[in-house]
Design a protein around this motif. Structure first.
Motif, PDB file in Angstrom:
ATOM      1  N   TRP A   1       0.836  -1.204   0.000  1.00  0.00           N
ATOM      2  CA  TRP A   1       0.000   0.000   0.000  1.00  0.00           C
ATOM      3  C   TRP A   1       0.872   1.256   0.000  1.00  0.00           C
ATOM      4  N   VAL A   2       1.933   1.252   0.815  1.00  0.00           N
ATOM      5  CA  VAL A   2       2.862   2.379   0.849  1.00  0.00           C
ATOM      6  C   VAL A   2       3.512   2.556  -0.520  1.00  0.00           C
ATOM      7  N   ASP A   3       3.996   1.464  -1.105  1.00  0.00           N
ATOM      8  CA  ASP A   3       4.613   1.538  -2.432  1.00  0.00           C
ATOM      9  C   ASP A   3       3.652   2.132  -3.459  1.00  0.00           C
ATOM     10  N   HIS A   4       2.415   1.646  -3.440  1.00  0.00           N
ATOM     11  CA  HIS A   4       1.455   2.066  -4.454  1.00  0.00           C
ATOM     12  C   HIS A   4       1.079   3.536  -4.284  1.00  0.00           C
ATOM     13  N   ASN A   5       0.812   3.943  -3.061  1.00  0.00           N
ATOM     14  CA  ASN A   5       0.240   5.271  -2.860  1.00  0.00           C
ATOM     15  C   ASN A   5       1.274   6.374  -2.661  1.00  0.00           C
ATOM     16  N   LEU A   6       2.517   6.002  -2.403  1.00  0.00           N
ATOM     17  CA  LEU A   6       3.600   6.984  -2.526  1.00  0.00           C
ATOM     18  C   LEU A   6       4.102   7.008  -3.965  1.00  0.00           C
ATOM     19  N   GLN A   7       3.470   6.187  -4.810  1.00  0.00           N
ATOM     20  CA  GLN A   7       3.788   6.112  -6.243  1.00  0.00           C
ATOM     21  C   GLN A   7       5.236   5.692  -6.477  1.00  0.00           C
ATOM     22  N   ILE A   8       5.676   4.729  -5.646  1.00  0.00           N
ATOM     23  CA  ILE A   8       6.991   4.119  -5.839  1.00  0.00           C
ATOM     24  C   ILE A   8       6.885   3.032  -6.909  1.00  0.00           C
ATOM     25  N   GLU A   9       5.882   2.185  -6.782  1.00  0.00           N
ATOM     26  CA  GLU A   9       5.564   1.196  -7.804  1.00  0.00           C
ATOM     27  C   GLU A   9       4.131   0.731  -7.606  1.00  0.00           C
ATOM     28  N   GLU A  10       3.498   0.318  -8.698  1.00  0.00           N
ATOM     29  CA  GLU A  10       2.109  -0.107  -8.617  1.00  0.00           C
ATOM     30  C   GLU A  10       2.015  -1.507  -8.024  1.00  0.00           C
ATOM     31  N   THR A  11       1.014  -1.675  -7.143  1.00  0.00           N
ATOM     32  CA  THR A  11       0.764  -2.981  -6.532  1.00  0.00           C
ATOM     33  C   THR A  11      -0.741  -3.211  -6.514  1.00  0.00           C
ATOM     34  N   ALA A  12      -1.135  -4.374  -6.018  1.00  0.00           N
ATOM     35  CA  ALA A  12      -2.564  -4.681  -5.926  1.00  0.00           C
ATOM     36  C   ALA A  12      -3.206  -4.035  -4.710  1.00  0.00           C
ATOM     37  N   ASN A  13      -2.390  -3.534  -3.775  1.00  0.00           N
ATOM     38  CA  ASN A  13      -2.917  -2.992  -2.521  1.00  0.00           C
ATOM     39  C   ASN A  13      -3.086  -1.478  -2.622  1.00  0.00           C
ATOM     40  N   PHE A  14      -3.931  -1.040  -3.565  1.00  0.00           N
ATOM     41  CA  PHE A  14      -4.103   0.396  -3.775  1.00  0.00           C
ATOM     42  C   PHE A  14      -5.055   1.022  -2.766  1.00  0.00           C
ATOM     43  N   ASP A  15      -5.916   0.207  -2.121  1.00  0.00           N
ATOM     44  CA  ASP A  15      -6.907   0.795  -1.213  1.00  0.00           C
ATOM     45  C   ASP A  15      -6.907   0.139   0.164  1.00  0.00           C
ATOM     46  N   GLY A  16      -5.837  -0.548   0.512  1.00  0.00           N
ATOM     47  CA  GLY A  16      -5.771  -1.097   1.870  1.00  0.00           C
ATOM     48  C   GLY A  16      -5.174  -2.490   1.911  1.00  0.00           C
ATOM     49  N   TRP A  17      -5.324  -3.126   3.065  1.00  0.00           N
ATOM     50  CA  TRP A  17      -4.749  -4.443   3.334  1.00  0.00           C
ATOM     51  C   TRP A  17      -5.569  -5.054   4.455  1.00  0.00           C
ATOM     52  N   ASP A  18      -5.205  -6.238   4.878  1.00  0.00           N
ATOM     53  CA  ASP A  18      -5.885  -6.885   5.998  1.00  0.00           C
ATOM     54  C   ASP A  18      -5.580  -6.096   7.265  1.00  0.00           C
ATOM     55  N   GLY A  19      -6.514  -5.284   7.700  1.00  0.00           N
ATOM     56  CA  GLY A  19      -6.288  -4.357   8.806  1.00  0.00           C
ATOM     57  C   GLY A  19      -5.948  -5.003  10.123  1.00  0.00           C
ATOM     58  N   ASP A  20      -6.306  -6.270  10.306  1.00  0.00           N
ATOM     59  CA  ASP A  20      -6.022  -6.947  11.577  1.00  0.00           C
ATOM     60  C   ASP A  20      -4.539  -7.257  11.742  1.00  0.00           C
ATOM     61  N   THR A  21      -3.787  -7.226  10.664  1.00  0.00           N
ATOM     62  CA  THR A  21      -2.381  -7.615  10.750  1.00  0.00           C
ATOM     63  C   THR A  21      -1.454  -6.472  11.128  1.00  0.00           C
ATOM     64  N   PHE A  22      -1.941  -5.224  11.020  1.00  0.00           N
ATOM     65  CA  PHE A  22      -1.069  -4.085  11.256  1.00  0.00           C
ATOM     66  C   PHE A  22      -1.911  -2.865  11.574  1.00  0.00           C
ATOM     67  N   ASP A  23      -1.498  -2.125  12.615  1.00  0.00           N
ATOM     68  CA  ASP A  23      -2.267  -0.967  13.086  1.00  0.00           C
ATOM     69  C   ASP A  23      -1.756   0.297  12.396  1.00  0.00           C
ATOM     70  N   PHE A  24      -2.648   0.963  11.673  1.00  0.00           N
ATOM     71  CA  PHE A  24      -2.246   2.161  10.928  1.00  0.00           C
ATOM     72  C   PHE A  24      -3.332   3.219  11.053  1.00  0.00           C
ATOM     73  N   MET A  25      -2.899   4.459  11.309  1.00  0.00           N
ATOM     74  CA  MET A  25      -3.834   5.572  11.398  1.00  0.00           C
ATOM     75  C   MET A  25      -3.206   6.819  10.797  1.00  0.00           C
ATOM     76  N   ILE A  26      -4.051   7.639  10.153  1.00  0.00           N
ATOM     77  CA  ILE A  26      -3.631   8.952   9.679  1.00  0.00           C
ATOM     78  C   ILE A  26      -4.220   9.989  10.630  1.00  0.00           C
ATOM     79  N   MET A  27      -3.360  10.695  11.344  1.00  0.00           N
ATOM     80  CA  MET A  27      -3.801  11.668  12.337  1.00  0.00           C
ATOM     81  C   MET A  27      -3.839  13.053  11.694  1.00  0.00           C
ATOM     82  N   ASP A  28      -4.787  13.888  12.101  1.00  0.00           N
ATOM     83  CA  ASP A  28      -4.890  15.224  11.501  1.00  0.00           C
ATOM     84  C   ASP A  28      -4.242  16.303  12.358  1.00  0.00           C
ATOM     85  N   ASN A  29      -3.483  15.892  13.393  1.00  0.00           N
ATOM     86  CA  ASN A  29      -2.822  16.839  14.281  1.00  0.00           C
ATOM     87  C   ASN A  29      -1.559  16.177  14.836  1.00  0.00           C
ATOM     88  N   PRO A  30      -0.388  16.812  14.716  1.00  0.00           N
ATOM     89  CA  PRO A  30       0.844  16.182  15.204  1.00  0.00           C
ATOM     90  C   PRO A  30       0.857  15.978  16.719  1.00  0.00           C
TER      91      PRO A  30
END
Length: 250
Positions: free
Chosen positions: A56-85
Motif C-alpha cells: 500500500w505504501v509503495d502504491h500510494n507513494l507512487q513508488i511502484e504499482e501494486t494490488a494494494n491500492f486501497d488497503g490491506w488486511d487491517g487486523d495484521t497491522f495498526d495504521f492511522m492517519i492523524m490530523d494533528n501532530p
C-alpha cells in the motif's frame, strides 16, 4: 573461486551518493567477467509480516504499482492517519506507557541546529509546526545512536539516518512539506525548498524526478520501522486527504 552475496533494496537509497544499486553491481560483474545470479526474496518480517501494508505504501507513494491500492488486511497491522501532530505524539506516548517500544520519526523537512550552536543534547526544538503549536527536538547529537534504546530520549524525534535498519513496536511519522500531493496532476512529488538535508539534495535542484524518488524512499523506510503499527501526520493537507482516500472503509 569467490562468491559475493549482496542483499539489495534499491528503494532504500536515500541520498544521491548512495552506492550499491543492482545496476551498479551488474556493471562491476560485467567488467570482471563475473556471473550474476539474481534471487528475489518474497517474504518479509517487517510490519508484522504485513506485506499488504508495505505494498500500500509503495502504491500510494507512487513508488511502484501494486494490488494494494486501497488497503490491506487491517487486523495484521495498526495504521492511522492523524490530523494533528500533537495527537500523534500522544498516541506514541500512550504506547510507551503501555510498555511497548515506540518512537517519533520525521522526514528531514526542518533544519537541525548544530552541536556547536547550542544543540548537543536536543536542546533546540527544531521540528516546528506553528499552525498546530507543535515543537519537538531532533534526537540528541550526543550518543545519537542510543536514542532508539534510551527511554529518557522518547521525547526526541528520529530521522532516517538514526532509524534506518532499526525496528520498534510502533512509530509515529511526521511527513513534512518535503513530500506533497498535487490533486491536479495526481502526483506525489518532492519539494526541494522544504528538504533540509544538504547532502541529500546535492545536485538535484534541477532533477525533481530523482529528488522525488529519494524522498519517497525515505518515507517508505520511516513508515516501515514499526513492527506492530504506524501512525502518520501529513503537514501537506492535500497529501493527507489523498492518503485517507486510499484506505477502504469497512
Amino acid at each position: 573461486s569467490i562468491i559475493n552475496v549482496f542483499f539489495i533494496d534499491d528503494n532504500q537509497r536515500i541520498r544521491p551518493e548512495d552506492e550499491g544499486t543492482v545496476e551498479r553491481i551488474k556493471q562491476a560483474a560485467h567488467k570482471y567477467n563475473s556471473t550474476v545470479v539474481e534471487v528475489e526474496l518474497k517474504a518479509q518480517f517487517r510490519c508484522s509480516g504485513a506485506e499488504g501494508f508495505l505494498n500500500w505504501v509503495d502504491h500510494n507513494l507512487q513508488i511502484e504499482e501494486t494490488a494494494n491500492f486501497d488497503g490491506w488486511d487491517g487486523d495484521t497491522f495498526d495504521f492511522m492517519i492523524m490530523d494533528n501532530p500533537n495527537l500523534l505524539v500522544e498516541k506514541i506516548q500512550e504506547k510507551n506507557r503501555q510498555g511497548f517500544k515506540a518512537r517519533m520519526l520525521a522526514g528531514f523537512a526542518w533544519p537541525w541546529t548544530a552541536e556547536n550552536e547550542g544543540n548537543p543534547n536536543a536542546e533546540v526544538e527544531d521540528v516546528d509546526i506553528p499552525e498546530y503549536n507543535f515543537k519537538m527536538p531532533w534526537n540528541s547529537r550526543t550518543n545519537q545512536y542510543n536514542w532508539a534504546i534510551n527511554d529518557e530520549k522518547q521525547n526526541q524525534i528520529g530521522c532516517v539516518h538514526t532509524s534506518q535498519g532499526l525496528e520498534f513496536d510502533y512509530v509515529g511519522v511526521i511527513i513534512g512539506n518535503d513530500l506533497r500531493y498535487n490533486p491536479d496532476t495526481i502526483d506525489v512529488y518532492a519539494s526541494y525548498e522544504d528538504y533540509c538535508d544538504t547532502s541529500g539534495k546535492k545536485g538535484l535542484k534541477n532533477n525533481p524526478q530523482e529528488l522525488t524518488k529519494l524522498i519517497k524512499n525515505i518515507y517508505k523506510v520511516l513508515m516501515s520501522r514499526g513492527m506492530k503499527g504506524c501512525y502518520i501526520f501529513c503537514r501537506d493537507k492535500n497529501l493527507e486527504e489523498y492518503l485517507k482516500g486510499r484506505i477502504q472503509k469497512n
